[in-house]
Each structure stands twice: as C-alpha cells, then as structure tokens.
Design a protein around this motif. Structure first.
Motif, PDB file in Angstrom:
ATOM      1  N   ASP A 212     -41.249  22.047  24.803  1.00  0.00           N
ATOM      2  CA  ASP A 212     -42.145  22.470  24.431  1.00  0.00           C
ATOM      3  C   ASP A 212     -42.877  21.736  24.256  1.00  0.00           C
TER       4      ASP A 212
ATOM      5  N   THR B  87     -55.748  23.433  29.786  1.00  0.00           N
ATOM      6  CA  THR B  87     -55.653  24.686  30.472  1.00  0.00           C
ATOM      7  C   THR B  87     -57.039  23.659  31.741  1.00  0.00           C
TER       8      THR B  87
ATOM      9  N   LEU C  56     -45.667  25.818  26.351  1.00  0.00           N
ATOM     10  CA  LEU C  56     -44.661  26.819  26.516  1.00  0.00           C
ATOM     11  C   LEU C  56     -43.972  28.134  25.836  1.00  0.00           C
TER      12      LEU C  56
ATOM     13  N   TYR D 112     -44.690  31.636  26.363  1.00  0.00           N
ATOM     14  CA  TYR D 112     -43.461  32.452  27.523  1.00  0.00           C
ATOM     15  C   TYR D 112     -41.845  32.589  27.069  1.00  0.00           C
TER      16      TYR D 112
ATOM     17  N   VAL E 112     -39.959  30.927  33.715  1.00  0.00           N
ATOM     18  CA  VAL E 112     -41.543  30.364  34.354  1.00  0.00           C
ATOM     19  C   VAL E 112     -41.104  29.081  35.091  1.00  0.00           C
TER      20      VAL E 112
ATOM     21  N   LEU F 240     -41.952  25.930  36.107  1.00  0.00           N
ATOM     22  CA  LEU F 240     -43.213  24.533  36.002  1.00  0.00           C
ATOM     23  C   LEU F 240     -43.132  23.649  37.211  1.00  0.00           C
ATOM     24  N   ASN F 241     -44.209  23.456  37.486  1.00  0.00           N
ATOM     25  CA  ASN F 241     -44.240  22.027  38.523  1.00  0.00           C
ATOM     26  C   ASN F 241     -45.433  20.964  37.951  1.00  0.00           C
TER      27      ASN F 241
ATOM     28  N   LEU G 120     -46.927  27.585  35.927  1.00  0.00           N
ATOM     29  CA  LEU G 120     -47.322  26.691  35.618  1.00  0.00           C
ATOM     30  C   LEU G 120     -47.644  25.060  35.681  1.00  0.00           C
TER      31      LEU G 120
ATOM     32  N   VAL H  74     -48.534  21.570  35.742  1.00  0.00           N
ATOM     33  CA  VAL H  74     -48.991  20.583  35.116  1.00  0.00           C
ATOM     34  C   VAL H  74     -49.733  20.160  36.503  1.00  0.00           C
TER      35      VAL H  74
ATOM     36  N   TYR I  54     -40.273  15.466  30.908  1.00  0.00           N
ATOM     37  CA  TYR I  54     -40.143  16.157  32.240  1.00  0.00           C
ATOM     38  C   TYR I  54     -39.304  15.230  33.234  1.00  0.00           C
TER      39      TYR I  54
ATOM     40  N   THR J  30     -40.569  20.187  40.150  1.00  0.00           N
ATOM     41  CA  THR J  30     -40.342  21.348  39.252  1.00  0.00           C
ATOM     42  C   THR J  30     -39.192  21.459  38.588  1.00  0.00           C
ATOM     43  N   TYR J  31     -39.187  22.685  37.436  1.00  0.00           N
ATOM     44  CA  TYR J  31     -38.640  23.157  36.667  1.00  0.00           C
ATOM     45  C   TYR J  31     -38.488  24.825  36.562  1.00  0.00           C
TER      46      TYR J  31
END
Length: 193
Positions: A60, A65, A73, A76, A81, A83-84, A116, A118, A155, A163-164
């Motif tokens: 998390d 933004t 996180l 959501y 998601v 997550l990029n 999302l 990032v 990450y 990306t995840y």
C-alpha cells in the motif's frame, strides 16, 4: 594489371560487404532473442529476485496526484488496478500512454478497473513537464506523483515503463516491463478476478 587489381579490389569489397551483412544479421538475431528472453522474464513473477511475486499483496502507498488529490492503493480494493510507473522523457512511456487512455475510456466502468499512472517525479523533469505531458496526451486517469522515489523503489520500477496488474483482492497478478498496448491490457485485466 590495373584491371586485374581493380577486379580484385571489387571482389574483396563485395566479400567484405557480405561478411558485414552476415555479422549484422547474427547481431540482430541475438538482440531479438535477448529481448524475447527479457520479456518472458518480466512476465514471470515467480522469480524471487524480482522482489514482488505473483500472489503477493501489493504494498500500500499514499501519494498526491498531479491534481492535488490524495490517493491510497488500498482505496481501490475491490477494483482491478493497472499500476503503471513512468516518466515524461521515456520514449516507450510516450508510446504506451495513448493506449492506456483509449483502454481507460472504453473499459474503466465496464471492467471495474482503475489506472494509476505513478509518475517517477524524482527522476523526471519537474511538475510543469508532467502537466504538459498529461495535457498533451489528454490523460484522464489519476497521476500520482512519486516525489521521493520511494514507491518506484519499493515496486522495483528500475526500467520504465513498469506496470503491475493488481486484482480485486489487492494481489499482484502480472508485472510487465516495457510498453503495453490496449489489447494486451484488455487480455490481462480480463484474466483477473
């Protein structure tokens, strides 16, 4: 004699060109094999060296933004998601963003999915560059700003874009290193709970 030397020089030149072409073909083949291997490895999250593994709970985080909103996180949970991690100066990120926007416009509500994206702000060219990028690509999904680089580090987003794909339970299902297209996103999201 000059004609003979000239003919030998031409033959030697042609042989040289032939050998260079063979060498270049072998190099291209080797590069393609290495790229395919890297892509395969990036899709396989079972390798512990990559840090986060398939089935792990996504760590998390809370970031602000570009629009000034706080996002976590965990807010959501219950949604899929994408997550990029990206930066404005990254050519593959530039290639990927229009696909992400098209996918988002078509599927955000229908597929219960959120993107999302990032921004690795600690590695980027400043807030104004990010705003210009977002405006230029008309991006409408949230752009959390990783000002300190902590989240990108956690990450393991060392190569971008990374990306995840995170399922509705908050578990990591896929890691993709490199750009995605709209079809690839659709297939991966459809395969998650």
């Amino acid at each position: 004699m000059n004609k003979r030397n000239f003919a030998l020089a031409i033959v030697a030149l042609l042989i040289g060109i032939f050998l260079v072409n063979i060498f270049q073909d072998q190099q291209e083949k080797k590069e393609k094999e290495e790229a395919a291997k890297l892509a395969e490895e990036s899709m396989d999250l079972s390798n512990a060296e990559q840090g986060l593994a398939k089935g792990d709970q996504a760590p998390d985080f809370e970031l602000t933004t570009l629009a000034g909103e706080k996002v976590k996180l965990s807010d959501y949970q219950g949604q899929k998601v994408i997550l990029n991690f990206w930066a404005t100066w990254c050519p593959p990120c530039k290639a990927e963003m229009p696909h992400m926007q098209k996918y988002y416009e078509k599927n955000a509500d229908k597929e219960n999915v959120e993107i999302l994206a990032v921004n690795l702000t600690s590695m980027d060219e400043g807030r104004n560059a990010v705003q210009e990028f977002v405006d230029g690509y008309e991006l409408t999904f949230p752009i959390p700003m990783d000002v300190d680089g902590d989240i990108g580090g956690e990450y393991r987003a060392f190569t971008i874009p990374t990306t995840y794909m995170i399922d509705t339970k908050g578990q990591i299902q896929h890691k993709i290193v490199g750009p995605m297209n709209e079809e690839m996103m659709g297939e991966m999201v459809a395969g998650m709970d």
